[in-house]
Motif scaffolding. Structure first.
Motif, mmCIF file in Angstrom:
data_model
loop_
_atom_site.group_PDB
_atom_site.id
_atom_site.type_symbol
_atom_site.label_atom_id
_atom_site.label_comp_id
_atom_site.label_asym_id
_atom_site.label_seq_id
_atom_site.Cartn_x
_atom_site.Cartn_y
_atom_site.Cartn_z
ATOM 1 N N LEU A 1 0.837 -1.212 0.000
ATOM 2 C CA LEU A 1 0.000 0.000 0.000
ATOM 3 C C LEU A 1 0.868 1.256 0.000
ATOM 4 O O LEU A 1 0.579 2.233 -0.703
ATOM 5 N N ILE A 2 1.915 1.215 0.793
ATOM 6 C CA ILE A 2 2.813 2.370 0.884
ATOM 7 C C ILE A 2 3.495 2.633 -0.458
ATOM 8 O O ILE A 2 3.570 3.778 -0.921
ATOM 9 N N ALA A 3 3.963 1.558 -1.094
ATOM 10 C CA ALA A 3 4.618 1.722 -2.393
ATOM 11 C C ALA A 3 3.619 2.227 -3.431
ATOM 12 O O ALA A 3 3.934 3.095 -4.249
ATOM 13 N N ALA A 4 2.394 1.704 -3.387
ATOM 14 C CA ALA A 4 1.372 2.117 -4.360
ATOM 15 C C ALA A 4 1.127 3.620 -4.266
ATOM 16 O O ALA A 4 1.062 4.314 -5.283
ATOM 17 N N ASP A 5 1.007 4.127 -3.060
ATOM 18 C CA ASP A 5 0.770 5.568 -2.893
ATOM 19 C C ASP A 5 1.961 6.389 -3.371
ATOM 20 O O ASP A 5 1.791 7.405 -4.050
ATOM 21 N N ALA A 6 3.161 5.952 -3.012
ATOM 22 C CA ALA A 6 4.346 6.725 -3.407
ATOM 23 C C ALA A 6 4.527 6.706 -4.924
ATOM 24 O O ALA A 6 5.030 7.661 -5.511
ATOM 25 N N THR B 1 -1.905 1.652 -8.277
ATOM 26 C CA THR B 1 -2.790 0.851 -7.434
ATOM 27 C C THR B 1 -2.003 -0.312 -6.834
ATOM 28 O O THR B 1 -1.020 -0.765 -7.428
ATOM 29 N N PRO B 2 -2.428 -0.821 -5.685
ATOM 30 C CA PRO B 2 -1.713 -1.933 -5.051
ATOM 31 C C PRO B 2 -1.594 -3.154 -5.969
ATOM 32 O O PRO B 2 -0.607 -3.896 -5.880
#
Ligand code: MOS
Length: 708
Positions: free
Chosen positions: A479-484, A488-489
């Protein structure tokens, strides 16, 4: 009408997300260390000592070597030599790892030999047939009988002693004093998956498939033990069925590596549940004395918290029960001490909220006793004693929302309607009571590295040497990588649990997700910026690496902690002494919550462990043999479904000021204060204080009858 959803508008962090490996786990596709197939695998079975102290005089290997399938018997007389004088990742060398290097037996259940055979069954049968002769020496495992004169203070990960002010003078000048002793028993991690490792040599490299809380940690220590270049050890740990502090370097990896070295073929060693009671570490029993002195308004003039725990003769480990008092409450005279006694027992270790779990039971029970004597509401007493700065450090708090947790918890629990008088509410045979307690846990970050790759197919691969010990770390990092990355996840794949992925913090100290997320965010953000500039993606992908060593090192000195408020309602059967917890509520301030689904799971799990600690868990050590009586999950009682009522965990809005994503960590705080809230509720139900855990039916029945 067409609806367009762009990836950039969706925020993954803060949205409930099921585990990315959940399907693999529930379908059995996820393999655990003890079940991964290996060609040419041999099986090692540990033989542990039958005496609690002494020397091995001889081992009758002859008959066992004749048994079917037996390949070798490793022991101190023939095992490869290890370097046990190194300084490990976590400070002093831990000679618990010095397997088969000497003839000394420091406790019952110490590994004295490893029988290796073609099958696990053959190894077990031969191990059980192996006769070991000892010169037995007198042993002492009696913690309850240990005198204070034998105890010494030692600096563990915190100073042994911290003191300011004149304790005697402030106690004498206090209007109200509480002086009480609290005890907690020896407790075991009892995670579902036993420790298991397979070791083999491959092209000059020691390959280990393991179940652990940090592959770099295990690889590093094995390299030192075997005098190898760190790059010559490769440790993998894909799925872990629980760790709780116990899954570091342990006998199984060392034994498997020794046998693989001796035999030059793959060897697997799996601990039995019974062996785990002497080889997996545990939480030391504690004896804690607390003295609180308050003025008429409830403000503390004196606070003393002294925690005695035990350690082995092999390695010094300190259960720092006096730690929470250094964070929670200030006083004019403030004395805290963590001391240990050495006994002929296995070495204790970290266990979920080491220090905080038993320490908060004593401190938060004592606070309830003080509130009772002052005629103050327990929450009001805590409000009265909110410190301006760290009581021992003098440093400012980076954030401290303890009272906000109490306010929200009190509102949702219905605390305002509570009649503070004990022993008044009866429903048939049940006396009903409610209790509360505070929780805190340090919030740290440790240097980590990560890489993020933009693949040619539009997906992303994150490589970070994290460990998911059942916490949901892999999912949180997705989730963290998706936001950065502003994607999408589903487009993000996270690879963890492999020492070749590079340096990263362990799954420990409630610091894993925060430390790894920092590195992942750094790499992902830079990658997104490069892609935004129109940088093309070559066929092998475009990779960015980040290292948080400098950023973490630049953090200023502050008191950094998460906080929480625990509430419990209990019913006590006056006929049988049984305590049933009816409901629990925990409200936490733990930074931004990455994945509400798995975070709640962590917090509720911790609270249930607190229930288990309050009412059930207790390893009884037999003075005659030196071992744990009933060393299995029948004899060692952990709370099961039938014991667990409605447990709710929630959190207040909170963004950590020092973390790039605003997160802290939720691994451990759930257990902190939970046992005290239950013990305080038992007092409220019955009018009787229980200062010894667990609150067993016999203890309830033996106690003074309720006054009502
Ligand atoms: Mo935890 S006791 O830091 O694994």
């Amino acid at each position: 009408m067409t609806t367009t959803t762009t990836a950039t508008t969706a925020r993954a962090v803060g949205t409930p997300h099921t585990r990315v490996e959940g399907r693999d786990k529930v379908t059995g596709a996820a393999r655990y260390a003890g079940e991964i197939p290996f060609a040419g695998l041999a099986h090692g079975w540990l033989v542990t000592s039958a005496v609690a102290r002494g020397r091995i005089t001889s081992i009758d290997t002859g008959p066992v070597l004749e048994m079917p399938g037996v390949l070798t018997v490793l022991h101190h007389g023939n095992a490869p030599r290890l370097d046990t004088e190194y300084t490990g990742l976590l400070g002093t060398p831990d000679r618990t790892s010095a397997l088969f290097q000497h003839d000394r037996v420091p406790h019952l259940g110490w590994p004295v030999a490893l029988v290796v055979a073609e099958t696990s069954e053959q190894a077990r049968e031969a191990a059980e047939a192996l006769v070991v002769h000892y010169e037995q020496q007198p042993h002492d495992v009696d913690f309850a009988g240990a005198g204070d004169d034998e105890a010494y203070s030692v600096d563990g990960y915190m100073p042994g002693v911290a003191a300011k002010g004149d304790l005697a003078a402030e106690l004498a000048a206090s209007d109200t004093v509480v002086d009480a002793e609290y005890t907690t028993p020896e407790e075991h991690h009892a995670m579902m998956e036993p420790h298991a490792a397979t070791a083999h040599w491959d092209g000059g490299r020691l390959e280990i498939v393991d179940s652990n809380q940090g592959t770099m940690w295990v690889a590093h220590e094995l390299a030192l033990l075997f005098s190898l270049d760190p790059a010559a050890v490769h440790v993998r740990s894909e799925h872990v069925g629980g760790g709780f502090g116990s899954k570091g370097v342990r006998a199984h990896q060392v034994a498997a590596a020794l046998a693989a070295t001796a035999l030059q073929r793959p060897v697997r060693v799996v601990m039995t549940r019974r062996q785990m009671f002497s080889l997996a570490g545990y939480r030391s029993p504690t004896r804690q004395r607390i003295r609180l002195g308050a003025d008429a308004t409830g403000r503390l003039r004196a606070l003393e918290h002294s925690c005695l725990s035990l350690t082995s003769t092999v390695h010094e480990f300190v259960e720092s029960g006096a730690g929470p008092a250094r964070v929670m409450y200030d006083a004019d005279a403030h004395h805290t001490a963590n001391r240990v006694v050495r006994l002929d027992v296995p070495t204790p270790t970290w266990m979920r909220a080491p220090g905080e779990a038993p320490g908060s039971f004593a401190l938060e029970s004592a606070f309830d006793e003080l509130a009772e004597r002052l005629g103050l509401d327990p929450i009001a007493l805590r409000v009265r004693n909110e410190p301006e700065a760290g009581p021992v450090s003098g440093l400012p708090f980076a954030s401290r929302h303890l009272i906000a947790c109490f306010e929200e918890g009190a509102r949702r629990f219905g605390w305002a309607d509570r009649d503070p008088r004990p022993g008044l509410r009866r429903e048939g045979r049940w006396l009903i009571g409610t209790g509360t307690a505070a929780a805190s846990f340090p919030a740290g970050s440790a240097p980590s590295t990560a890489t993020v790759t933009a693949e040619a197919d539009g997906t992303f691969t994150v490589r970070v040497n994290a460990a998911d010990i059942g916490t949901g770390a892999r999912t949180a990092l997705t989730l963290i990588a998706a936001d950065a990355l502003e994607t999408t996840p589903e487009r993000v794949r996270v690879l963890i649990g492999d020492s070749d992925l590079g340096q990263a913090w362990i799954a420990g100290g409630s610091m894993g997700t925060r430390s790894w997320a920092w590195a992942v965010t750094g790499a992902a953000t830079e990658l997104r910026e490069r892609l935004a500039l129109g940088t093309g993606i070559p066929p092998e992908g475009l990779t960015v690496r980040s290292d948080t060593t400098q950023a973490v090192g630049a953090l200023t000195q502050k008191e950094r902690h998460s906080f929480g408020a625990q509430f419990a309602e209990v019913a006590v059967d006056v006929g049988t002494g049984e305590v049933r917890v009816r409901r629990m509520l925990g409200i936490f301030s733990a930074g931004r919550i990455v994945n509400p689904l798995t975070a709640r799971n962590q917090l509720v799990g911790g609270m249930i462990w607190g229930l288990s600690m309050a009412l059930h868990e207790e390893a009884a050590r037999d003075r005659a043999s030196g071992g744990v009586v009933g060393a299995d999950l029948a004899g060692y009682h952990v709370a099961t479904h039938a014991d667990v009522p409605l447990v709710e965990a929630d959190w207040i809005e909170d963004v950590d000021p020092d973390d790039p994503i605003g997160i802290r960590g939720v691994g451990e705080i759930g257990i902190v204060g939970a046992a005290a809230a239950i013990a305080n509720a038992v007092w409220h139900a019955t009018g009787v204080r229980h200062r010894a855990l667990p609150i067993r039916p016999d203890r309830v029945l033996r106690a003074e009858p309720p006054r009502a």
